[in-house]
Design a protein around this motif. Structure first.
Motif, short mmCIF file in Angstrom:
data_model
loop_
_atom_site.label_atom_id
_atom_site.label_comp_id
_atom_site.label_asym_id
_atom_site.label_seq_id
_atom_site.Cartn_x
_atom_site.Cartn_y
_atom_site.Cartn_z
N ASN A 359 31.32 28.56 -38.38
CA ASN A 359 30.15 28.49 -39.29
C ASN A 359 29.81 27.07 -39.73
O ASN A 359 29.13 26.87 -40.74
N PHE A 545 22.67 40.97 -37.74
CA PHE A 545 24.04 40.95 -37.22
C PHE A 545 24.14 41.61 -35.84
O PHE A 545 24.99 41.21 -35.03
N ASP A 546 23.33 42.62 -35.57
CA ASP A 546 23.42 43.24 -34.25
C ASP A 546 22.99 42.25 -33.16
O ASP A 546 23.55 42.22 -32.06
N LEU A 548 23.37 38.98 -33.45
CA LEU A 548 24.47 38.00 -33.39
C LEU A 548 25.59 38.50 -32.49
O LEU A 548 26.15 37.74 -31.68
N GLU A 549 25.93 39.78 -32.61
CA GLU A 549 27.00 40.34 -31.79
C GLU A 549 26.63 40.31 -30.31
O GLU A 549 27.48 40.02 -29.45
N LEU A 563 19.41 34.39 -39.96
CA LEU A 563 20.68 34.99 -40.35
C LEU A 563 21.57 33.95 -41.02
O LEU A 563 22.40 34.28 -41.88
N TYR A 564 21.40 32.70 -40.65
CA TYR A 564 22.15 31.61 -41.27
C TYR A 564 21.31 30.87 -42.31
O TYR A 564 21.75 30.64 -43.42
N GLU A 585 27.73 30.81 -44.19
CA GLU A 585 28.13 32.17 -43.81
C GLU A 585 26.88 32.97 -43.44
O GLU A 585 25.87 32.90 -44.16
N PRO A 586 26.91 33.72 -42.35
CA PRO A 586 25.72 34.51 -41.99
C PRO A 586 25.45 35.58 -43.04
O PRO A 586 26.38 36.19 -43.59
N SER A 587 24.19 35.81 -43.32
CA SER A 587 23.80 36.80 -44.32
C SER A 587 22.44 37.36 -43.94
O SER A 587 21.47 36.61 -43.77
N ASP A 590 21.83 44.35 -41.08
CA ASP A 590 22.73 44.76 -39.99
C ASP A 590 21.98 44.91 -38.68
O ASP A 590 22.49 44.56 -37.62
#
Length: 726
Positions: A359, A545-546, A548-549, A563-564, A585-587, A590
């Protein structure tokens, strides 16, 4: 021969002045000259006589011609400008009026001149006896094939563009006038697309006018392949084209077609041993909604085109009534932008580039921001294209590089700064000197400065482009290829240009979590390619987040997206840095929902014969979240009035207090401007006639069917006031 010549002249005592033998000789001699031939028909307009020379000219046996109805042997050309009435030969014969130089074509297959059509000019008088009885026609025929073919060619040249073979402006105007005139009474629709070529002037300037001509010819051929039989295409002049699309008002299909035109026209063009790269923007207007006269419709499509170019090029726009005169608006915007630059009113905000594994912020992309005292925050997508069309882009770009280097000197030395460079700025004389001066004046390590370029920098003089690349690398700056995968993405660019980084475009990230999409595979391929070439990769536009994954699983290590962090002003960046190591931290959500748009917009809701005012809070292609009505049961059918004739049939799927969620019967489509619209627009007059009340009739041209009837029942729901700001 009396049947042909009529009453013979006589002396005073009643004897014939001319003998039958002499009359035959004169007629034969005349027919042999080929000046003209004699023909005759009976009362049923069947060919009863024709000179043998005419049969030879037509290259058919005389026996094949005689005894046949004239209207089946010959036909008029409906496009013949001299056939002013536009009437077929059969109609003129049945009217029994005089024929004067009526040009007809032999309707039977002929062998003369390799099967080319034979054109005859017919003149004749009807033979009517003293009792008024019609006996047929007597007249002359001339072979005018050579003259008429020349006339057809001259007419073609007058209506076609000599360079591309497309219709010219004169022909397109005439066709649009005639189509709209015919469609008014039939209540049919007709769409037109207006497009011009982005960066065409650069091709002419850098590669020469013959290259520009070749490019226009290739564009014309691509347009023919895309449009096919759906419409008529014209070149109005220069790099401006128009497409007429009869009986098409589905904005979903029109948007798809416009997207396809943009995609196909924007592919590279081989010219001699080089490649030219251009783009296009498209404006769309639809009759009768946007105008019923050709001038109104063309103006509407022009305004939509200007809006598309204002939005960042390579886009389409539908006309809407709130579009201003974009040409005048662009000039005002350019004047204000020039003043803002001179007054130091522009800003740079910085969006962090984050290393996924820990991060850490490893870089910042400088993004230009402009807060206008009257307009408020002006989108870069609006003012950057305006600057690119003028010499102002060079001054803007120079300011951005200087300011970014100056700001970066206040950051940790481990954080790089990236600055976007326009193609016009890159190819301008003195660009390398500007970069060198910015490095020297700020004292920044050249390796901390990253210049982001798009593939369009490869347009034009390849030798000069290579020299610029070499000079920049000698300075020690880094180079990144932006928007990789969205344009032409030729591997030859990576072979010939010393890039240090590829940036994966946001459009692939937006759809990387969707089924039946290849976006995730494309992301993996780009990351694998850059690793094989020893380059870094930054994935842009990660918002959930999906996503990001997915990109992590494909090998991504550097991320840039909401996201960041969004882009931040320098003061906020310095506050974050002062707190210690710059970690983010990503936030965020979802799951990414690319088609949902938050808003605050007042709309109409129709139930039975009542209209309610409500506020739409959330809109997607398949549904909406609405506030303002209390007591609406699940399953209630409603009609959303989105304005401008856009009515959406929907069903209530959620209902709580004053909030309802609805599902659309037919999904919305993209409006080309980042918003959504209905596929079709409906005449509010017709709906009023059906008993559906509308608060206001949108602008448009609709047949008035009847006045709006008054409500006949009590409203079933309670309307409440909803606060909030637009």
């Amino acid at each position: 021969m009396k049947g042909l010549s009529g009453t013979q002249p006589t002396t005073a005592d009643g004897h014939d002045l001319v003998s039958d033998g002499l009359r035959h000789d004169v007629l034969d001699d005349f027919e042999q000259t080929g000046i003209a031939w004699v023909w005759a028909s009976d009362a049923d307009n069947v060919l009863s006589y024709l000179s043998s020379g005419a049969a030879k000219a037509i290259d058919l046996p005389l026996s094949t011609l005689l005894g046949q109805p004239i209207s089946t042997l010959f036909e008029t050309d409906p496009d013949d400008p001299d056939n002013r009435a536009g009437r077929p030969l059969g109609f003129q014969l049945n009217s029994r009026s005089k024929l004067t130089d009526v040009v007809v074509r032999c309707a039977l297959p002929v062998a003369k001149a390799g099967g080319k059509p034979v054109w005859l000019s017919l003149s004749a008088r009807p033979k009517i006896d003293s009792a008024g009885k019609f006996h047929g026609y007597r007249g002359l025929a001339k072979d005018v094939s050579v003259e008429y073919q020349r006339k057809i060619e001259d007419s073609r040249l007058a209506e076609f563009d000599s360079l591309t073979g497309l219709y010219n402006r004169h022909r397109m105007n005439r066709r649009l006038d005639s189509i709209l005139a015919a469609y008014k009474s039939a209540k049919r629709s007709c769409a037109i697309m207006m497009l011009d070529l982005d960066r065409f002037k650069q091709v002419n300037d850098t590669m020469g006018h013959p290259a520009g001509d070749s490019l226009l010819q290739q564009v014309a051929e691509r347009l023919r392949n895309v449009i096919g039989e759906r419409g008529e295409i014209g070149r109005l002049g220069g790099d401006e084209f128009q497409v007429i699309l009869p009986d098409l008002d589905d904005r979903g299909k029109l948007g798809e077609l416009a997207d396809k035109v943009i995609q196909i026209v924007s592919q590279p063009y081989p010219i001699d041993d080089k490649r030219a790269i251009i783009g296009t923007s498209v404006g769309v207007a639809i009759a009768p909604y946007d105008g019923i006269e050709s001038d109104d419709l063309v103006r509407a499509s022009d305004l939509a085109l200007y809006s598309a170019k204002n939005g960042g090029r390579g886009q389409f726009r539908f006309y809407s009534a709130d579009l201003k005169d974009e040409e005048q608006e662009r000039q005002l915007l350019l004047d204000d932008l020039r003043e803002a630059l001179a007054a130091d009113e522009l800003q740079l905000h910085y969006q962090p580039v984050v290393r996924i594994k820990d991060n850490h912020v490893v870089g910042m992309e400088a993004l230009m921001r402009w807060e206008h005292e009257e307009r408020g925050w002006v989108s870069p997508g609006m003012f950057i294209p305006v600057a690119e069309e003028s010499s102002l882009i060079g001054a803007l770009g120079e300011w951005a590089i200087n300011q970014a280097c100056k700001d970066a000197m206040e950051w940790p030395s481990s954080i790089r700064v990236a600055v976007n460079v326009s193609p016009r700025q890159f190819t301008a004389n003195g660009f390398v000197d500007q970069v060198a001066a910015a490095i020297e004046n700020s004292g920044i390590d050249p390796d901390r400065l990253e210049l982001e370029l798009t593939e369009s920098v490869f347009l034009g003089d390849s030798e000069q482009t290579e020299k610029t690349f070499d000079a920049l690398k000698k300075l020690g700056v880094r180079l990144a290829l932006d928007d990789f995968g969205t344009g032409y993405s030729s591997l030859s660019y990576l072979r010939s240009a010393p890039f240090d980084k590829l940036k994966v475009d946001k459009s692939f990230v937006d759809s990387c979590t969707l089924k039946d999409q290849n976006s995730a595979k494309i992301i993996a391929a780009i990351i694998g390619l850059s690793k094989a070439l020893g380059m870094e990769t930054t994935v842009e536009g990660v918002e959930a987040f999906d996503q990001l994954e997915v990109v992590k699983s494909k090998g991504a290590s550097l991320i840039q997206g909401w996201l960041y962090s969004k882009a931040l002003p320098q003061a906020i960046v310095l506050q974050n840095i002062s707190a210690g190591e710059y970690l983010i931290e990503p936030s965020g959500p979802d799951k990414h929902r690319p088609d949902r748009r938050s808003m605050f917009r007042r709309i109409g809701l129709i139930h039975e014969d009542h209209r309610y005012e409500a506020v739409i809070r959330d809109l997607s292609t398949t549904g909406a979240f609405i506030e303002g009505l209390v007591g609406v049961p699940l399953g209630t059918p409603l009609v959303l009035d989105l304005g401008g004739g856009q009515l959406v049939v929907c069903t209530v799927m959620r209902s709580e207090d004053a909030q309802i969620g609805v599902e659309f019967e037919t999904p919305l489509v993209s409006d080309g401007a980042g918003g959504l619209c209905t596929r079709h627009r409906v005449s509010p007059y017709a709906l009023a006639a059906a008993g559906m009340p509308l608060g206001a009739l949108p602008k448009g041209n609709y047949p008035m069917e009847q006045l709006q009837p008054p409500p006949t029942s009590k409203p079933q729901f309670l309307q409440v006031q909803v606060g909030g700001g637009a």
